[in-house]
Design a protein around this motif. Structure first.
Motif, short mmCIF file in Angstrom:
data_model
loop_
_atom_site.label_atom_id
_atom_site.label_comp_id
_atom_site.label_asym_id
_atom_site.label_seq_id
_atom_site.Cartn_x
_atom_site.Cartn_y
_atom_site.Cartn_z
N SER A 180 13.39 30.39 -27.31
CA SER A 180 12.89 30.45 -25.94
C SER A 180 11.90 31.59 -25.80
N ASP A 181 10.84 31.31 -25.04
CA ASP A 181 9.83 32.33 -24.80
C ASP A 181 10.23 33.32 -23.72
N GLN A 182 11.31 33.04 -23.02
CA GLN A 182 11.73 33.94 -21.96
C GLN A 182 12.35 35.20 -22.56
N PRO A 183 12.19 36.32 -21.89
CA PRO A 183 12.76 37.57 -22.42
C PRO A 183 14.28 37.54 -22.38
N LEU A 184 14.88 38.36 -23.24
CA LEU A 184 16.33 38.43 -23.28
C LEU A 184 16.88 39.05 -22.01
N SER A 185 18.02 38.53 -21.61
CA SER A 185 18.69 39.12 -20.45
C SER A 185 19.46 40.38 -20.87
N LYS A 186 20.00 41.05 -19.91
CA LYS A 186 20.66 42.33 -20.18
C LYS A 186 21.87 42.16 -21.07
N ASN A 187 22.67 41.13 -20.84
CA ASN A 187 23.90 40.92 -21.60
C ASN A 187 23.75 39.89 -22.71
N GLY A 188 22.53 39.40 -22.91
CA GLY A 188 22.29 38.42 -23.97
C GLY A 188 22.20 37.00 -23.42
N ASP A 189 21.89 36.07 -24.29
CA ASP A 189 21.75 34.65 -23.93
C ASP A 189 22.60 33.80 -24.86
N ILE A 190 22.89 32.60 -24.38
CA ILE A 190 23.64 31.63 -25.17
C ILE A 190 22.96 30.27 -25.05
N GLN A 191 22.91 29.55 -26.14
CA GLN A 191 22.28 28.23 -26.18
C GLN A 191 23.37 27.17 -26.28
N VAL A 192 23.31 26.20 -25.34
CA VAL A 192 24.35 25.19 -25.22
C VAL A 192 23.68 23.82 -25.06
N SER A 193 24.32 22.81 -25.64
CA SER A 193 23.91 21.41 -25.46
C SER A 193 25.04 20.66 -24.78
N LEU A 194 24.67 19.81 -23.80
CA LEU A 194 25.66 19.07 -23.02
C LEU A 194 25.33 17.58 -23.06
N ASN A 195 26.39 16.78 -23.05
CA ASN A 195 26.25 15.33 -22.98
C ASN A 195 27.50 14.76 -22.34
N TYR A 196 27.29 13.77 -21.44
CA TYR A 196 28.43 13.12 -20.79
C TYR A 196 28.32 11.62 -20.98
N ASN A 197 29.36 11.03 -21.57
CA ASN A 197 29.45 9.59 -21.79
C ASN A 197 30.38 9.02 -20.72
N GLN A 198 29.78 8.30 -19.77
CA GLN A 198 30.56 7.80 -18.65
C GLN A 198 31.53 6.70 -19.06
N SER A 199 31.14 5.84 -20.00
CA SER A 199 32.03 4.76 -20.42
C SER A 199 33.25 5.27 -21.17
N LEU A 200 33.09 6.35 -21.92
CA LEU A 200 34.22 6.92 -22.67
C LEU A 200 34.91 8.06 -21.94
N HIS A 201 34.36 8.45 -20.78
CA HIS A 201 34.91 9.57 -20.01
C HIS A 201 34.98 10.84 -20.87
N ARG A 202 33.91 11.11 -21.57
CA ARG A 202 33.91 12.23 -22.52
C ARG A 202 32.77 13.18 -22.23
N LEU A 203 33.10 14.44 -22.12
CA LEU A 203 32.13 15.52 -21.94
C LEU A 203 32.01 16.28 -23.26
N THR A 204 30.81 16.32 -23.80
CA THR A 204 30.56 16.96 -25.09
C THR A 204 29.81 18.27 -24.85
N VAL A 205 30.35 19.34 -25.41
CA VAL A 205 29.74 20.67 -25.31
C VAL A 205 29.51 21.17 -26.73
N VAL A 206 28.26 21.48 -27.03
CA VAL A 206 27.90 22.00 -28.34
C VAL A 206 27.41 23.43 -28.15
N VAL A 207 28.19 24.38 -28.63
CA VAL A 207 27.83 25.79 -28.57
C VAL A 207 27.01 26.10 -29.82
N LEU A 208 25.72 26.37 -29.65
CA LEU A 208 24.83 26.54 -30.78
C LEU A 208 24.82 27.98 -31.28
N ARG A 209 24.31 28.88 -30.46
CA ARG A 209 24.17 30.27 -30.91
C ARG A 209 23.99 31.16 -29.70
#
Length: 435
Positions: free
Chosen positions: A287-316
């Protein structure tokens, strides 16, 4: 023999002739006899040949009796049985001889043949060995068989400075294997033209942290790989795994520079639909944005309505307020209203910019999307009590604002994508909420 002949012969031989004259006379008589023999043989052969031609000329008619547009075939009687009644006669006709017209009429014949071909569509299905004239256009070329397929729309270059990667996935359930075909990349920066391009593939989460590596076959801004990799994944664990592909460029000093990465969640239903089809993803760079004071976290989200499943991918994460050798982990809490429904943790990673690359799944009903939220906490695990370093809350309008609210709405509106975004971390003393 008469007496007068004997008298003549005795008189002839009684005459004394020279020996040379006798030899010449004998040779002349022999040559004359041979010439007469050859002449008689030639006359006999000519007579025999003319007789044979006259015999066959009577069998073959001078004009063909078969119409021009009907294929001449051998006519046999279906009611007669060969040899069953003691008669071996098989009715047949000899196909007529067709003479080629003069060259001046070739164009007229071709036009007439073309008209007959259009007026008689049944000729397309005929495959007889006896064909007349140009009824069947032998040697014609079908252009549709020699047209090269156009490049699909998937090969289109991305807009802007985004780097795009093409690949194909196939999961074989009988062998429990994930086959990944890495095809090509495009739109690399110009400074990377002379560098070597590498792609590292890794299946997450996995006990085996070794990665697979693909090297581009040629340098440039649009490198090609055309490599295939096989990962062993059981049928029961494929939905909990994700495929991570990171693209690097190697300079002349053999230093690896990360250009971006792609994280693809593995879902059996989607793998069956897109089995072997070419897919593309744009690399997610820093990301081109500057770092925040306490740091940043990169996350990916996906929701499958038919399976009622919330997917959270914690990257870095990056810029954490801890030492470079500290061990940290991420805790993900699913809350509905103020009640904690489920807690899950990632594996422990070291450093103030750790890389987790871990996929976590939760069960969430569609009616609970407006009342649920995710709380992501960065902790330092210890034997007594983990130390909380930073926290961020992602959810609907009831819990979040700004980037966190936008990320949640994108997840709901894009069920077929894994939406990725960086989030600034808040301090451990305050919990982010609506302002």
């Amino acid at each position: 023999m008469p007496s007068h002949v004997l008298c003549c012969l005795s008189f002839f031989f009684s005459v004394s002739l020279p020996s040379d004259l006798l030899v010449a006379l004998a040779c002349g008589l022999s040559a004359a006899f041979l010439l007469l023999l050859l002449f008689g043989l030639s006359v006999y052969l000519l007579w025999r040949k003319r007789r044979t031609q006259t015999f066959y000329r009577g069998l073959i008619p001078a004009t063909p009796t078969i119409p021009r547009c009907i294929t001449p075939v051998l006519q046999t009687s279906q009611s007669s049985t060969y040899g069953s009644h003691g008669s071996g006669d098989v009715p047949f006709i000899v196909p007529p001889r067709f003479k080629r017209a003069p060259q001046l009429n070739d164009k007229k014949e071709e036009s007439n043949s073309a008209e007959q071909w259009d007026l008689n569509p049944d000729l397309h299905s005929q495959r007889g060995s006896l064909t007349v004239g140009s009824w069947f256009p032998l040697g014609s070329i079908r252009p549709d068989l020699y047209q090269l397929p156009e490049e699909p729309s998937e090969w289109a270059l991305p807009d802007g400075s985004a780097v795009r990667l093409w690949f194909a996935l196939r999961y074989q359930q009988d062998k429990e294997q994930l086959v990944v075909s890495l095809l090509r990349a495009a739109n690399l920066p110009t400074q990377c033209q002379r560098n070597i391009t590498l792609v590292k593939l890794q299946l997450l989460p996995s006990d085996d942290r070794r990665h697979r590596q693909a090297k581009a076959r040629r340098k440039g801004c649009h490198p090609q790989f055309n490599d295939t990799f096989v990962f062993q994944v059981s049928n029961s664990c494929v939905d909990q795994c994700s495929l991570n592909m990171s693209l690097f460029t190697v300079d002349h000093q053999k230093k690896h520079h990360l250009m971006g990465q792609i994280l693809i969640p593995l879902i059996c239903s989607e793998l069956k639909e897109a089995a072997g089809k070419v897919q593309w993803r744009d690399l997610d760079n820093e990301s081109d944005q500057p770092l925040s004071k306490n740091g940043d976290i990169q996350v990916s989200l996906n929701y499958n309505q038919s399976l009622h499943r919330l997917t959270v991918v914690v990257l870095r994460a990056r810029g954490l307020q801890c030492c470079s050798e500290a061990a940290v982990c991420a805790k993900v809490c699913l809350k509905i209203h103020t009640q904690v429904v489920r807690n899950k943790w990632t594996t422990v990673a070291k450093g103030n910019s750790p890389s987790f690359n871990e996929k976590l799944t939760f069960r969430l009903l569609p009616m609970q999307l407006d009342t649920a939220c995710l709380s992501l906490q960065i902790q330092q695990p210890s034997t007594e009590k983990p130390v909380l370093l930073a926290i961020v809350v992602i959810g609907p309008f009831m819990y979040a604002r700004g980037r966190e609210l936008e990320h949640w709405n994108d997840m709901v509106s894009k069920p077929q994508e894994l939406v990725r975004q960086w989030h600034p971390l808040g301090s451990a003393d305050t919990v982010q909420g609506p302002q």
